[in-house]
Design a protein around this motif. Structure first.
Motif, PDB file in Angstrom:
ATOM      1  N   LEU A 149       0.836  -1.209   0.000  1.00 57.95           N
ATOM      2  CA  LEU A 149       0.000   0.000   0.000  1.00 57.95           C
ATOM      3  C   LEU A 149       0.869   1.257   0.000  1.00 57.95           C
ATOM      4  CD1 LEU A 149      -2.764  -1.029   2.554  1.00 57.95           C
ATOM      5  CD2 LEU A 149      -3.120  -0.568   0.122  1.00 57.95           C
ATOM      6  N   MET A 152       2.285   1.815  -3.463  1.00 57.34           N
ATOM      7  CA  MET A 152       1.264   2.308  -4.389  1.00 57.34           C
ATOM      8  C   MET A 152       0.946   3.781  -4.118  1.00 57.34           C
ATOM      9  SD  MET A 152       0.633  -0.044  -6.499  1.00 57.34           S
ATOM     10  CE  MET A 152       0.895  -1.814  -6.684  1.00 57.34           C
ATOM     11  N   ALA A 153       0.898   4.153  -2.857  1.00 63.14           N
ATOM     12  CA  ALA A 153       0.663   5.561  -2.526  1.00 63.14           C
ATOM     13  C   ALA A 153       1.814   6.424  -3.025  1.00 63.14           C
ATOM     14  CB  ALA A 153       0.486   5.718  -1.023  1.00 63.14           C
ATOM     15  N   LEU A 159      -5.790   8.064  -3.436  1.00 64.62           N
ATOM     16  CA  LEU A 159      -5.957   7.147  -2.326  1.00 64.62           C
ATOM     17  C   LEU A 159      -7.070   6.137  -2.552  1.00 64.62           C
ATOM     18  CD1 LEU A 159      -5.374   9.309   0.877  1.00 64.62           C
ATOM     19  CD2 LEU A 159      -3.900   7.545  -0.100  1.00 64.62           C
ATOM     20  N   VAL A 162      -5.514   3.205  -4.381  1.00 62.42           N
ATOM     21  CA  VAL A 162      -4.345   2.530  -3.814  1.00 62.42           C
ATOM     22  C   VAL A 162      -4.646   1.076  -3.476  1.00 62.42           C
ATOM     23  CG1 VAL A 162      -2.877   2.437  -1.756  1.00 62.42           C
ATOM     24  CG2 VAL A 162      -3.157   4.595  -2.995  1.00 62.42           C
ATOM     25  N   ASN A 163      -5.749   0.825  -2.789  1.00 61.55           N
ATOM     26  CA  ASN A 163      -6.045  -0.559  -2.403  1.00 61.55           C
ATOM     27  C   ASN A 163      -6.364  -1.448  -3.606  1.00 61.55           C
ATOM     28  OD1 ASN A 163      -6.536  -2.630  -0.296  1.00 61.55           O
ATOM     29  ND2 ASN A 163      -8.609  -2.547  -1.117  1.00 61.55           N
TER      30      ASN A 163
END
Length: 252
Positions: A149, A152-153, A159, A162-163
């Motif tokens: 995570l 990715m951020a 945001l 991101v998940n």
């Protein structure tokens, strides 16, 4: 696939998974125990590494440690709990905390994570026999989630993306890593590599494969598009897919 953990054992299992982060227990008086939980986990993993997950029964672990089977239940509540502990220990062996780099190096960090994950499945091929749908709620699992995570951020994704990006990425990596583990398990079980398995089936290509029904496969073959052996092809395909996914992340 591992057995589902029993709900009544959940609190105890969580305390075992997170044992290294808990406050130290008061010192005991009297004779020091000959075994510890880490010894039980290590013995189970060694058996599974050599002979597969099913071989790592409580009886076999007890035999390896020189204790009665029932003694093991003073360390773990069930075999399912032991499998969860084994999985989380294997995931921790990737040592993700040692992967350095700032926000601008998010891509390199994810590549390093992917290669370490693939290697862990090679070292512990029985991981391919455990369902990843309900992972152990231990530090190995959560260190991975935080690591991916964060990367990715740092890639600059919004945001809310991101998940999904992290899930898509880890799904690809785990699939490739499981393939490595499955190949090792098959070699252990049959005594032959996947390349040897294909070589024994040369007659299929000579007598059954129809080039007119499979024109694209034939063109790729004639262009030497299949590369070397199956393990080499899998590694090339893994790196190719990895870079394409990361290219997509970089593009937003």
């Amino acid at each position: 696939m591992s057995e589902p953990s029993e709900a009544p054992d959940l609190d105890r299992l969580l305390s075992l998974l997170w044992r290294r982060t808990a406050p130290p227990a008061p010192a005991r008086t009297g004779r020091k125990p000959r075994l510890g939980l880490d010894d039980v986990i290590a013995a189970a993993m060694a058996i599974a590494d050599a002979d597969g997950l099913e071989a790592a029964s409580m009886a076999r672990v007890g035999e390896r440690l020189g204790v009665a089977t029932m003694t093991l239940y003073t360390y773990v509540p069930s075999r399912a709990a032991l499998v969860d502990l084994m999985v989380d220990e294997a995931l921790e062996q990737r040592h993700l905390a040692t992967i350095g780099g700032g926000p601008a190096e998010w891509r390199r960090r994810l590549v390093d994570y992917a290669h370490r994950t693939r290697e862990i499945y090679r070292l512990h091929p029985w991981l391919s026999q455990v369902s990843a749908a309900r992972p152990p709620l231990g530090p190995g699992t959560f260190r991975e989630r935080e690591f991916v995570l964060a990367a990715m951020a740092d890639a600059g994704l919004p945001l809310e993306q991101v998940n999904p990006a992290a899930v898509a990425f880890t799904t690809f990596v785990t699939a490739g890593a499981r393939q490595v583990g499955e190949s090792v398990l098959l070699r252990q079980a049959t005594g032959k590599s996947t390349d040897a398995w294909w070589q024994e089936r040369t007659s299929f290509w000579e007598n059954w494969f129809d080039v007119e029904q499979h024109p694209t496969m034939t063109r790729v073959w004639e262009a030497d598009g299949y590369g070397g052996g199956t393990e080499e092809q899998a590694a090339v395909a893994f790196d190719y897919g990895l870079q394409k996914i990361l290219d997509g992340m970089a593009a937003g």
